[in-house]
Design a protein around this motif. Sequence first.
Motif, PDB file in Angstrom:
ATOM      1  N   LYS A  48       0.874  -1.170   0.000  1.00 17.30           N
ATOM      2  CA  LYS A  48       0.000   0.000   0.000  1.00 17.30           C
ATOM      3  C   LYS A  48       0.916   1.227   0.000  1.00 17.30           C
ATOM      4  O   LYS A  48       1.939   1.238   0.703  1.00 17.30           O
ATOM      5  N   PRO A  49       0.598   2.253  -0.781  1.00 12.55           N
ATOM      6  CA  PRO A  49       1.480   3.423  -0.864  1.00 12.55           C
ATOM      7  C   PRO A  49       1.807   4.073   0.480  1.00 12.55           C
ATOM      8  O   PRO A  49       2.926   4.549   0.672  1.00 12.55           O
ATOM      9  N   ASP A  50       0.885   4.052   1.433  1.00 12.67           N
ATOM     10  CA  ASP A  50       1.184   4.675   2.726  1.00 12.67           C
ATOM     11  C   ASP A  50       2.137   3.841   3.579  1.00 12.67           C
ATOM     12  O   ASP A  50       2.610   4.292   4.617  1.00 12.67           O
ATOM     13  N   GLY A  51       2.475   2.643   3.121  1.00 18.29           N
ATOM     14  CA  GLY A  51       3.450   1.799   3.815  1.00 18.29           C
ATOM     15  C   GLY A  51       4.855   1.919   3.247  1.00 18.29           C
ATOM     16  O   GLY A  51       5.756   1.204   3.674  1.00 18.29           O
ATOM     17  N   VAL A  52       5.042   2.821   2.281  1.00 17.84           N
ATOM     18  CA  VAL A  52       6.343   3.013   1.631  1.00 17.84           C
ATOM     19  C   VAL A  52       6.811   4.439   1.881  1.00 17.84           C
ATOM     20  O   VAL A  52       6.077   5.393   1.616  1.00 17.84           O
ATOM     21  N   ARG A  53       8.022   4.575   2.415  1.00 13.02           N
ATOM     22  CA  ARG A  53       8.566   5.909   2.701  1.00 13.02           C
ATOM     23  C   ARG A  53      10.007   6.018   2.220  1.00 13.02           C
ATOM     24  O   ARG A  53      10.786   5.087   2.396  1.00 13.02           O
ATOM     25  N   ILE A  54      10.331   7.165   1.659  1.00 14.13           N
ATOM     26  CA  ILE A  54      11.729   7.489   1.381  1.00 14.13           C
ATOM     27  C   ILE A  54      12.229   8.183   2.644  1.00 14.13           C
ATOM     28  O   ILE A  54      11.686   9.208   3.058  1.00 14.13           O
ATOM     29  N   THR A  55      13.230   7.607   3.293  1.00  8.35           N
ATOM     30  CA  THR A  55      13.713   8.160   4.560  1.00  8.35           C
ATOM     31  C   THR A  55      14.975   9.002   4.393  1.00  8.35           C
ATOM     32  O   THR A  55      15.366   9.713   5.313  1.00  8.35           O
ATOM     33  N   ARG A  56      15.605   8.900   3.229  1.00 11.94           N
ATOM     34  CA  ARG A  56      16.777   9.719   2.932  1.00 11.94           C
ATOM     35  C   ARG A  56      16.939   9.814   1.418  1.00 11.94           C
ATOM     36  O   ARG A  56      16.711   8.846   0.701  1.00 11.94           O
ATOM     37  N   GLY A  57      17.323  10.993   0.946  1.00 13.81           N
ATOM     38  CA  GLY A  57      17.634  11.165  -0.466  1.00 13.81           C
ATOM     39  C   GLY A  57      16.452  11.473  -1.362  1.00 13.81           C
ATOM     40  O   GLY A  57      16.545  11.303  -2.578  1.00 13.81           O
ATOM     41  N   GLN A  58      15.351  11.942  -0.805  1.00 15.65           N
ATOM     42  CA  GLN A  58      14.149  12.268  -1.599  1.00 15.65           C
ATOM     43  C   GLN A  58      14.498  13.163  -2.792  1.00 15.65           C
ATOM     44  O   GLN A  58      13.954  12.989  -3.883  1.00 15.65           O
ATOM     45  N   ASP A  59      15.433  14.083  -2.610  1.00 18.30           N
ATOM     46  CA  ASP A  59      15.811  15.015  -3.679  1.00 18.30           C
ATOM     47  C   ASP A  59      16.522  14.321  -4.842  1.00 18.30           C
ATOM     48  O   ASP A  59      16.634  14.884  -5.926  1.00 18.30           O
ATOM     49  N   LEU A  60      16.991  13.099  -4.627  1.00 17.28           N
ATOM     50  CA  LEU A  60      17.674  12.347  -5.689  1.00 17.28           C
ATOM     51  C   LEU A  60      16.755  11.374  -6.424  1.00 17.28           C
ATOM     52  O   LEU A  60      17.182  10.683  -7.343  1.00 17.28           O
ATOM     53  N   LEU A  61      15.494  11.322  -6.003  1.00 21.35           N
ATOM     54  CA  LEU A  61      14.552  10.370  -6.575  1.00 21.35           C
ATOM     55  C   LEU A  61      14.080  10.854  -7.938  1.00 21.35           C
ATOM     56  O   LEU A  61      13.473  11.915  -8.072  1.00 21.35           O
ATOM     57  N   GLY A  62      14.373  10.073  -8.979  1.00 22.92           N
ATOM     58  CA  GLY A  62      13.921  10.371 -10.325  1.00 22.92           C
ATOM     59  C   GLY A  62      12.700   9.558 -10.657  1.00 22.92           C
ATOM     60  O   GLY A  62      12.381   8.569  -9.981  1.00 22.92           O
ATOM     61  N   GLU A  63      11.987   9.974 -11.700  1.00 20.62           N
ATOM     62  CA  GLU A  63      10.774   9.279 -12.100  1.00 20.62           C
ATOM     63  C   GLU A  63      10.713   9.168 -13.612  1.00 20.62           C
ATOM     64  O   GLU A  63      11.061  10.105 -14.332  1.00 20.62           O
TER      65      GLU A  63
END
Length: 142
Positions: A48-63
């Motif tokens: 479920k999407p609410d069970g997934v978290r980026i805890t470090r490096g959000q600014d490096l996440l590409g899509e």
Amino acid sequence: MTTTHKGACFCGSIEIEVSGTPEGMGYCHCASCRAWSAGPVNAFSLWKPDGVRITRGQDLLGEYASAPNSKRRFCRNCGGHLMTDHPEWGVTDVFAAVIPSLAFEPGLHVNYAETVLPMRDGLPKFRDFPAEIGGSGEQVPE
């Protein structure tokens, strides 16, 4: 008590955390997943999407949105693949290899009609997807 697993991209710049129990686990054999993973099959775990978290490096996440129902996410530093959001199905596929502490227990194969690596493991093999998520529900032999 909620189970939590931690993982990271290839270089470790992005850290991820998943909590709870996966909605499902299995293998995808479609050409798109094979190309994205650079392998003959992709091992997935659905959350479920609410069970997934980026805890470090959000600014490096590409899509990269390869299709309306597949928003693939990766590290812009190392290129390591992390997950694919599937908004139409209400799940996020966190690639099983990203979360090493998860006991991977696959329950099915999807898009098996496209396989380049036959796997004889006794699991159900769907031509495309189960009917519950919009597929034909048709199973194919091992």
